[in-house]
Design a protein around this motif. Structure first.
Motif, PDB file in Angstrom:
ATOM      1  N   GLN A  12       0.918  -1.182   0.073  1.00  0.00           N
ATOM      2  CA  GLN A  12      -0.037   0.185  -0.098  1.00  0.00           C
ATOM      3  C   GLN A  12       0.736   1.259   0.120  1.00  0.00           C
ATOM      4  OE1 GLN A  12      -2.645  -0.592   3.440  1.00  0.00           O
ATOM      5  NE2 GLN A  12      -4.222  -1.606   2.280  1.00  0.00           N
TER       6      GLN A  12
ATOM      7  N   SER B 262       3.761   1.629  -1.280  1.00  0.00           N
ATOM      8  CA  SER B 262       4.525   1.603  -2.490  1.00  0.00           C
ATOM      9  C   SER B 262       3.500   1.895  -3.440  1.00  0.00           C
ATOM     10  CB  SER B 262       4.727   0.306  -2.892  1.00  0.00           C
ATOM     11  OG  SER B 262       5.634  -0.064  -3.979  1.00  0.00           O
ATOM     12  N   THR B 263       2.320   1.656  -3.661  1.00  0.00           N
ATOM     13  CA  THR B 263       1.192   2.210  -4.566  1.00  0.00           C
ATOM     14  C   THR B 263       1.020   3.611  -4.043  1.00  0.00           C
ATOM     15  OG1 THR B 263       0.103   0.172  -4.414  1.00  0.00           O
ATOM     16  CG2 THR B 263      -1.105   1.835  -5.216  1.00  0.00           C
ATOM     17  N   VAL B 264       1.024   4.165  -3.095  1.00  0.00           N
ATOM     18  CA  VAL B 264       0.857   5.420  -2.533  1.00  0.00           C
ATOM     19  C   VAL B 264       1.845   6.323  -3.210  1.00  0.00           C
ATOM     20  CG1 VAL B 264       0.636   7.138  -0.774  1.00  0.00           C
ATOM     21  CG2 VAL B 264      -0.940   5.269  -0.696  1.00  0.00           C
ATOM     22  N   GLN B 265       3.156   5.993  -2.776  1.00  0.00           N
ATOM     23  CA  GLN B 265       4.663   6.501  -3.692  1.00  0.00           C
ATOM     24  C   GLN B 265       4.298   6.447  -5.010  1.00  0.00           C
ATOM     25  OE1 GLN B 265       6.706   8.305  -1.788  1.00  0.00           O
ATOM     26  NE2 GLN B 265       7.653   8.836  -3.854  1.00  0.00           N
ATOM     27  N   GLY B 266       3.765   5.624  -5.539  1.00  0.00           N
ATOM     28  CA  GLY B 266       3.686   5.385  -6.951  1.00  0.00           C
ATOM     29  C   GLY B 266       2.821   6.548  -7.436  1.00  0.00           C
ATOM     30  N   ILE B 267       1.653   6.573  -6.976  1.00  0.00           N
ATOM     31  CA  ILE B 267       0.676   7.614  -7.300  1.00  0.00           C
ATOM     32  C   ILE B 267       1.234   9.256  -7.172  1.00  0.00           C
ATOM     33  CG2 ILE B 267      -1.438   8.551  -6.707  1.00  0.00           C
ATOM     34  CD1 ILE B 267      -2.508   5.637  -5.903  1.00  0.00           C
ATOM     35  N   SER B 268       1.948   9.166  -6.088  1.00  0.00           N
ATOM     36  CA  SER B 268       2.398  10.555  -5.957  1.00  0.00           C
ATOM     37  C   SER B 268       3.727  10.753  -7.074  1.00  0.00           C
ATOM     38  CB  SER B 268       3.199  10.556  -4.327  1.00  0.00           C
ATOM     39  OG  SER B 268       3.859  11.993  -4.314  1.00  0.00           O
ATOM     40  N   ASP B 269       4.077   9.989  -7.315  1.00  0.00           N
ATOM     41  CA  ASP B 269       5.420  10.329  -8.432  1.00  0.00           C
ATOM     42  C   ASP B 269       4.745  10.269  -9.674  1.00  0.00           C
ATOM     43  OD1 ASP B 269       7.369   9.738  -6.531  1.00  0.00           O
ATOM     44  OD2 ASP B 269       7.627   7.623  -6.977  1.00  0.00           O
ATOM     45  N   LEU B 270       3.432   9.828  -9.975  1.00  0.00           N
ATOM     46  CA  LEU B 270       2.810  10.026 -11.227  1.00  0.00           C
ATOM     47  C   LEU B 270       2.296  11.385 -11.242  1.00  0.00           C
ATOM     48  CD1 LEU B 270       1.606   8.766 -13.763  1.00  0.00           C
ATOM     49  CD2 LEU B 270      -0.357   7.901 -12.398  1.00  0.00           C
ATOM     50  N   ASN B 271       1.533  11.779 -10.167  1.00  0.00           N
ATOM     51  CA  ASN B 271       1.201  13.104  -9.991  1.00  0.00           C
ATOM     52  C   ASN B 271       1.955  14.043 -10.517  1.00  0.00           C
ATOM     53  OD1 ASN B 271      -0.988  15.153  -9.548  1.00  0.00           O
ATOM     54  ND2 ASN B 271      -0.504  15.103  -7.540  1.00  0.00           N
ATOM     55  N   THR B 272       3.267  14.044  -9.951  1.00  0.00           N
ATOM     56  CA  THR B 272       4.360  14.966 -10.089  1.00  0.00           C
ATOM     57  C   THR B 272       4.595  15.250 -11.462  1.00  0.00           C
ATOM     58  OG1 THR B 272       5.368  14.661  -7.800  1.00  0.00           O
ATOM     59  CG2 THR B 272       6.626  15.543  -9.699  1.00  0.00           C
TER      60      THR B 272
END
Length: 172
Positions: free
Chosen positions: A11, A13-23
């Motif tokens: 979870q 890791s998923t949150v970090q991935g979404i944050s990176d995608l948003n950036t």
């Protein structure tokens, strides 16, 4: 519990991935905004064909536009002044469905040159059976400047005002 720990790490890791995608998407959006400004600047000084029920007559020369004829027949374009008075009528034949150009010499029905300014247009198509259809008109206007709004690019057209870039049918 190992299972819960692995699930929580997934979870995070998923949150970090979404944050990176948003950036990344925000960076892409900023890049697109800069590109839009450059595209708009390239249009300044060019003529664009846009839908309009107005046209601008200069001191000299003629002015025209385009209609989309639904089929063969005759097209009449009524031209009115700022007071709503009909000052001229242009008739052209449409040999088939599609783009049909019209041109007005800037003169009234008596052959007198009218003053420079903005005039209104209303176009009608009469088919071979006599049925009439109201048509939209498109006119060519020079781009004087460009405005970048929060919802897109707007062209400031000489004598016609502001039009979104989505309205442009042709650039010349």
């Amino acid at each position: 519990d190992n299972t819960q720990m692995v699930a929580q790490m997934a979870q995070l890791s998923t949150v970090q991935g979404i944050s990176d995608l948003n950036t990344t998407v925000q960076g892409f959006q900023a890049s697109m905004a800069s590109d839009q400004v450059l595209r708009g600047a390239a249009l300044v000084g060019h003529d664009v064909l846009v839908p309009s029920e107005k046209l601008v007559l200069e001191d000299e020369g003629s002015v025209g536009g385009v209609v989309a004829a639904p089929g063969a027949g005759f097209i009449t374009v009524d031209i009115t002044d700022a007071n709503g008075l009909k000052v001229a009528q242009v008739s052209v034949e449409a040999t088939e469905a599609g783009e049909t150009s019209f041109e007005w010499d800037g003169k009234d029905s008596s052959g007198n040159r009218l003053p420079a300014g903005t005039y209104s247009l209303a176009a009608n198509h009469t088919d071979t059976a006599g049925a009439q259809t109201k048509l939209g008109t498109y006119v060519q206007a020079p781009v004087e400047s460009v405005t970048v709004g929060s919802d897109g690019l707007y062209l400031n057209l000489k004598g016609l005002g502001v039009a979104p870039i989505d309205y442009v049918l042709r650039i010349s």
